[in-house]
Write a protein that holds these residues in place. Sequence first.
Motif, short mmCIF file in Angstrom:
data_model
loop_
_atom_site.label_atom_id
_atom_site.label_comp_id
_atom_site.label_asym_id
_atom_site.label_seq_id
_atom_site.Cartn_x
_atom_site.Cartn_y
_atom_site.Cartn_z
N ASN A 1 0.83 -1.21 0.00
CA ASN A 1 0.00 0.00 0.00
C ASN A 1 0.86 1.25 0.00
O ASN A 1 0.56 2.22 -0.70
CB ASN A 1 -0.93 0.00 1.22
N LYS A 2 1.92 1.24 0.79
CA LYS A 2 2.80 2.41 0.84
C LYS A 2 3.48 2.62 -0.50
O LYS A 2 3.61 3.76 -0.97
CB LYS A 2 3.85 2.21 1.94
N LEU A 3 3.92 1.55 -1.12
CA LEU A 3 4.56 1.67 -2.43
C LEU A 3 3.56 2.21 -3.45
O LEU A 3 3.89 3.12 -4.23
CB LEU A 3 5.09 0.30 -2.88
N ALA A 4 2.35 1.67 -3.45
CA ALA A 4 1.33 2.13 -4.39
C ALA A 4 1.06 3.62 -4.21
O ALA A 4 0.98 4.38 -5.19
CB ALA A 4 0.04 1.34 -4.20
N PHE A 5 0.94 4.05 -2.98
CA PHE A 5 0.64 5.46 -2.74
C PHE A 5 1.79 6.36 -3.17
O PHE A 5 1.57 7.48 -3.63
CB PHE A 5 0.32 5.70 -1.26
N ARG A 6 3.02 5.88 -3.04
CA ARG A 6 4.16 6.70 -3.46
C ARG A 6 4.24 6.82 -4.97
O ARG A 6 4.66 7.85 -5.49
CB ARG A 6 5.45 6.15 -2.85
N TYR A 7 3.84 5.80 -5.69
CA TYR A 7 3.70 5.95 -7.14
C TYR A 7 2.71 7.08 -7.45
O TYR A 7 2.95 7.93 -8.31
CB TYR A 7 3.18 4.65 -7.76
N PHE A 8 1.58 7.05 -6.74
CA PHE A 8 0.55 8.08 -6.94
C PHE A 8 1.04 9.46 -6.50
O PHE A 8 0.85 10.46 -7.21
CB PHE A 8 -0.71 7.70 -6.16
N ASP A 9 1.68 9.50 -5.37
CA ASP A 9 2.05 10.79 -4.77
C ASP A 9 3.20 11.46 -5.52
O ASP A 9 3.22 12.69 -5.66
CB ASP A 9 2.44 10.56 -3.31
N TYR A 10 4.16 10.68 -6.01
CA TYR A 10 5.36 11.26 -6.60
C TYR A 10 5.48 11.11 -8.11
O TYR A 10 6.22 11.85 -8.75
CB TYR A 10 6.61 10.62 -5.96
N PHE A 11 4.78 10.12 -8.69
CA PHE A 11 5.05 9.81 -10.10
C PHE A 11 3.78 9.73 -10.95
O PHE A 11 3.71 8.98 -11.92
CB PHE A 11 5.80 8.47 -10.19
N LEU A 12 2.79 10.54 -10.63
CA LEU A 12 1.51 10.44 -11.31
C LEU A 12 1.61 10.78 -12.80
O LEU A 12 0.80 10.32 -13.60
CB LEU A 12 0.49 11.35 -10.63
N ASN A 13 2.59 11.57 -13.18
CA ASN A 13 2.74 11.96 -14.59
C ASN A 13 3.94 11.30 -15.26
O ASN A 13 4.37 11.73 -16.33
CB ASN A 13 2.84 13.47 -14.70
N ASN A 14 4.46 10.25 -14.63
CA ASN A 14 5.60 9.52 -15.16
C ASN A 14 5.11 8.24 -15.82
O ASN A 14 4.62 7.32 -15.15
CB ASN A 14 6.58 9.22 -14.01
N LYS A 15 5.23 8.19 -17.13
CA LYS A 15 4.68 7.06 -17.89
C LYS A 15 5.22 5.72 -17.41
O LYS A 15 4.45 4.76 -17.20
CB LYS A 15 5.01 7.26 -19.38
N GLU A 16 6.53 5.63 -17.22
CA GLU A 16 7.14 4.37 -16.80
C GLU A 16 6.64 3.94 -15.43
O GLU A 16 6.31 2.76 -15.20
CB GLU A 16 8.67 4.53 -16.78
N LYS A 17 6.58 4.90 -14.51
CA LYS A 17 6.17 4.57 -13.14
C LYS A 17 4.67 4.24 -13.08
O LYS A 17 4.25 3.37 -12.32
CB LYS A 17 6.49 5.73 -12.21
N VAL A 18 3.87 4.94 -13.86
CA VAL A 18 2.44 4.64 -13.89
C VAL A 18 2.21 3.22 -14.41
O VAL A 18 1.33 2.50 -13.92
CB VAL A 18 1.68 5.68 -14.74
N ALA A 19 3.00 2.83 -15.40
CA ALA A 19 2.89 1.46 -15.93
C ALA A 19 3.21 0.43 -14.86
O ALA A 19 2.62 -0.66 -14.83
CB ALA A 19 3.83 1.29 -17.13
N GLU A 20 4.13 0.75 -13.96
CA GLU A 20 4.46 -0.15 -12.86
C GLU A 20 3.36 -0.13 -11.78
O GLU A 20 3.06 -1.15 -11.16
CB GLU A 20 5.79 0.27 -12.21
N ALA A 21 2.79 1.05 -11.57
CA ALA A 21 1.82 1.22 -10.48
C ALA A 21 0.50 0.53 -10.78
O ALA A 21 -0.15 -0.01 -9.87
CB ALA A 21 1.59 2.70 -10.22
N TYR A 22 0.07 0.56 -12.02
CA TYR A 22 -1.27 0.09 -12.36
C TYR A 22 -1.51 -1.37 -11.94
O TYR A 22 -2.51 -1.66 -11.26
CB TYR A 22 -1.52 0.29 -13.85
N PRO A 23 -0.63 -2.31 -12.29
CA PRO A 23 -0.87 -3.70 -11.85
C PRO A 23 -0.77 -3.85 -10.33
O PRO A 23 -1.43 -4.72 -9.74
CB PRO A 23 0.22 -4.51 -12.56
N LEU A 24 0.06 -3.00 -9.69
CA LEU A 24 0.18 -3.07 -8.24
C LEU A 24 -1.15 -2.70 -7.57
O LEU A 24 -1.58 -3.36 -6.61
CB LEU A 24 1.29 -2.13 -7.75
N PHE A 25 -1.82 -1.67 -8.08
CA PHE A 25 -3.12 -1.29 -7.53
C PHE A 25 -4.13 -2.42 -7.72
O PHE A 25 -4.95 -2.70 -6.83
CB PHE A 25 -3.62 0.00 -8.16
#
Length: 428
Positions: free
Chosen positions: A112-136
Amino acid sequence: MRVLTFLLLTVFTVGLTYAQDTPSEHAINEKLVMAGDNMHFGYYEKALPSIHWLLQNAPKASSSVYSMAFKALEETAGKVEDTTKKNVLLDSLIIAFRLKEKHFGLTDIEKNKLAFRYFDYFLNNKEKVAEAYPLFHELFESPDEVINNNLVAFMYITNKYHELVKPLPTAEILANYELASRQIASRYFSKNLKLYETYSKYADDQVFKTLNVNEHCQAIKQIATHMTAPDSVYLAKKIVSLTLDSKCGKSEHYLKALNILSRSEPSPGLHKILAQYAAAEGNYALATTHYVKAIELEPVADKRAAIYLSLAEIYFLNNDKTKARASALEAVAADPGQTSVAYSFIGNLYLSSYNDCAERHDRVQDKAVYLVAYDAFEKAGDKKGMEEAAKRFPTREEAFENNLFDGDQIDVDCWIQLSTKLRTRVSN
């Protein structure tokens, strides 16, 4: 900070990709103590070199190293003004989470903490969003483990994945929306309505944006196309909520949503609304069914009494005055505070019954409906109704012709089946 940035870049993006000679236990313990001491006193930046050494040279030495890394990197990033350096620190934070996952696994809280940090810090980062989506998605597979600040974040990540990575099919967007809405509703709908409305508003805004609709009516149509299962409870709730918040008016989608909810999560309020819509369409039988169910479900006496009165009106509209009166009397039984309203209603039932009951051969008997109407209005304390009924009493001449006098008992037949006393008026 220049040295720190170099360490971060080399250790986290390069140094961990190749094997190192196994360091001595003494060296590992020494670095652990140095990192721990600095962390204890809040010297997070000073702790980073020891933490980096441990992650590079002994990544399996202790899971506590990763906890220190998460804290030290995030705290240090929060104090850095230079954007490039901040991004290096935050990139390293994500890598530290992934290394922990590789060597020790992540707890549900850490995911959960990792997922939220993707959202909090990398919401406009294509590479990071691609990593975050399956995690959510992984988080929402075990919904009890989703922490509160990720409920809405999921919809933001969905939107950004749709925009930056690849377009998502509408069905998938709405499935995510339903997952988020389900969690928001289950946690807050009955416990904290203000938070429920706030979180729902954020989720609604994001699904509108992702679906590329700019107003409620379009969204309702889009969502309704996926409300196919009889238990699409959360999509149904959304359609009801969006309809009530908009000027879209009643629609077939809204009625379908209400019916789904009335079956899945029946409540007096839902059945009352459905009854009102059925009555407006002239379907009095269906309106009656819904009002009866609302009465069965309503535990509060005064609210139940109000529903009885609504049901009485439906019976009256359907020309069933016997049941209309019975329902009004049930309202009084449930809540004596409704006596005035109920007996005024009953008085009007009697006033309207002349044509139903008059046999046209005894004017006193025919006008007896006005006598019982007066009785009902009197019990209600309805002076206007009493005056209206009194205007229609039999005249003294009519009574005299039938050898009757004021105070004589009069039996009222027809559907009314009551006895009253004769009262007369002066002829016009």
